[in-house]
Design a protein around this motif. Structure first.
Motif, short mmCIF file in Angstrom:
data_model
loop_
_atom_site.label_atom_id
_atom_site.label_comp_id
_atom_site.label_asym_id
_atom_site.label_seq_id
_atom_site.Cartn_x
_atom_site.Cartn_y
_atom_site.Cartn_z
N TYR A 46 0.75 -1.34 0.03
CA TYR A 46 0.06 -0.03 0.22
C TYR A 46 1.07 1.21 0.12
O TYR A 46 1.79 1.17 0.72
CB TYR A 46 -0.93 0.20 1.27
N MET A 47 0.41 2.33 -0.75
CA MET A 47 1.11 3.47 -0.97
C MET A 47 0.22 4.47 -0.14
O MET A 47 -0.86 4.59 -0.46
CB MET A 47 1.37 4.05 -2.20
N VAL A 48 0.68 4.86 1.25
CA VAL A 48 0.15 5.63 1.91
C VAL A 48 0.39 7.09 2.04
O VAL A 48 1.72 7.33 2.22
CB VAL A 48 0.06 5.22 3.42
N ILE A 62 3.63 0.43 2.55
CA ILE A 62 3.64 -0.47 3.55
C ILE A 62 3.23 -1.90 3.10
O ILE A 62 2.25 -2.20 2.17
CB ILE A 62 2.37 -0.12 4.56
N PRO A 63 4.27 -2.90 3.29
CA PRO A 63 4.20 -4.18 2.54
C PRO A 63 2.75 -5.02 2.96
O PRO A 63 2.15 -4.79 4.06
CB PRO A 63 5.46 -5.00 3.07
N MET A 64 2.28 -5.69 2.01
CA MET A 64 1.10 -6.50 2.51
C MET A 64 1.21 -7.59 3.32
O MET A 64 0.52 -7.82 4.06
CB MET A 64 0.64 -6.95 1.05
N ARG A 65 2.37 -8.04 3.51
CA ARG A 65 2.74 -9.08 4.29
C ARG A 65 2.62 -8.57 5.74
O ARG A 65 2.19 -9.41 6.93
CB ARG A 65 4.18 -9.60 4.31
N TRP A 66 2.42 -7.22 6.13
CA TRP A 66 2.35 -6.57 7.52
C TRP A 66 0.71 -6.83 8.07
O TRP A 66 0.79 -6.84 9.07
CB TRP A 66 2.68 -5.36 7.55
N PHE A 67 -0.02 -7.29 7.02
CA PHE A 67 -1.43 -7.36 7.59
C PHE A 67 -1.91 -8.87 7.27
O PHE A 67 -3.21 -9.02 7.27
CB PHE A 67 -2.36 -6.59 6.53
N THR A 68 -1.03 -9.63 7.63
CA THR A 68 -1.51 -11.00 7.95
C THR A 68 -1.49 -11.39 9.23
O THR A 68 -1.53 -10.34 10.02
CB THR A 68 -0.21 -11.94 7.60
N ALA A 69 -1.88 -12.56 9.74
CA ALA A 69 -2.36 -12.83 11.08
C ALA A 69 -1.08 -12.34 12.06
O ALA A 69 -1.28 -11.92 13.27
CB ALA A 69 -2.69 -14.18 11.27
N ALA A 70 0.03 -12.81 11.66
CA ALA A 70 1.36 -12.58 12.73
C ALA A 70 2.16 -11.21 11.95
O ALA A 70 3.09 -10.93 12.69
CB ALA A 70 1.98 -13.58 12.64
N GLY A 71 1.59 -10.36 11.33
CA GLY A 71 2.13 -9.03 10.92
C GLY A 71 2.29 -8.02 11.88
O GLY A 71 1.85 -7.98 12.96
N LYS A 72 2.69 -6.87 11.29
CA LYS A 72 2.81 -5.55 12.11
C LYS A 72 1.71 -4.69 11.94
O LYS A 72 1.67 -3.65 12.43
CB LYS A 72 4.32 -4.92 11.52
N GLY A 73 0.66 -4.89 11.16
CA GLY A 73 -0.28 -4.04 10.84
C GLY A 73 -1.52 -4.56 10.87
O GLY A 73 -1.84 -5.86 10.81
N ASN A 74 -2.65 -3.87 11.18
CA ASN A 74 -4.26 -4.44 10.94
C ASN A 74 -4.98 -3.16 10.51
O ASN A 74 -4.46 -2.05 10.83
CB ASN A 74 -4.68 -5.13 11.92
N LYS A 94 12.94 3.61 18.22
CA LYS A 94 13.13 3.14 16.97
C LYS A 94 11.84 2.58 16.48
O LYS A 94 10.93 2.20 17.41
CB LYS A 94 14.01 1.91 16.87
N PHE A 95 11.46 2.47 15.21
CA PHE A 95 10.32 1.84 14.69
C PHE A 95 9.97 0.58 14.98
O PHE A 95 10.92 -0.15 15.02
CB PHE A 95 10.33 2.18 13.22
N HIS A 96 8.99 0.25 15.48
CA HIS A 96 8.42 -1.03 15.87
C HIS A 96 7.47 -1.98 15.10
O HIS A 96 7.73 -2.80 14.25
CB HIS A 96 8.25 -1.49 17.29
N HIS A 97 6.35 -1.19 14.78
CA HIS A 97 5.32 -1.46 14.31
C HIS A 97 4.39 -0.35 13.89
O HIS A 97 4.31 0.62 14.56
CB HIS A 97 4.67 -2.69 14.66
#
Length: 97
Positions: A46-48, A62-74, A94-97
């Motif tokens: 995603y381009m935000v 933001i990579p799409m893999r971050w929005f999986t069940a164990a990812g960094k985003g929701n 530092k950036f974490h999620h």
């Protein structure tokens, strides 16, 4: 006099105890809510486009893999003047999620 001293000591012990519990519950993370202007689907995810200050904008991918069940985003859907926004979490400055 002894009763007053006992009450003061009891109040002091309670204050120290409550302060200790509050300090123990502080998180090592802190977050910043950033207002989003637009989100586009992109080949990398995603381009935000989001606001920086009151006039400038910036872009994040933001990579799409971050929005999986164990990812960094929701995604959280909502309605109101504060939406859309993204929360960025930091740990040890530092950036974490």
């Amino acid at each position: 006099m002894k009763r007053r001293l006992a009450l003061i000591l009891l109040a002091l012990v309670l204050f120290v105890g409550i302060a200790g519990v509050a300090a123990a519950q502080q998180s090592e993370y802190y977050y910043v809510n950033i207002p989003i202007i637009k989100v586009y689907a992109h080949e990398l995810g995603y381009m935000v486009i989001y606001k920086v200050g009151s006039v400038k904008t910036a872009t994040a991918y933001i990579p799409m893999r971050w929005f999986t069940a164990a990812g960094k985003g929701n995604f959280d859907y909502g309605v109101g003047h504060m939406f859309p926004y993204m929360s960025v979490y930091y740990k040890d400055e530092k950036f974490h999620h």
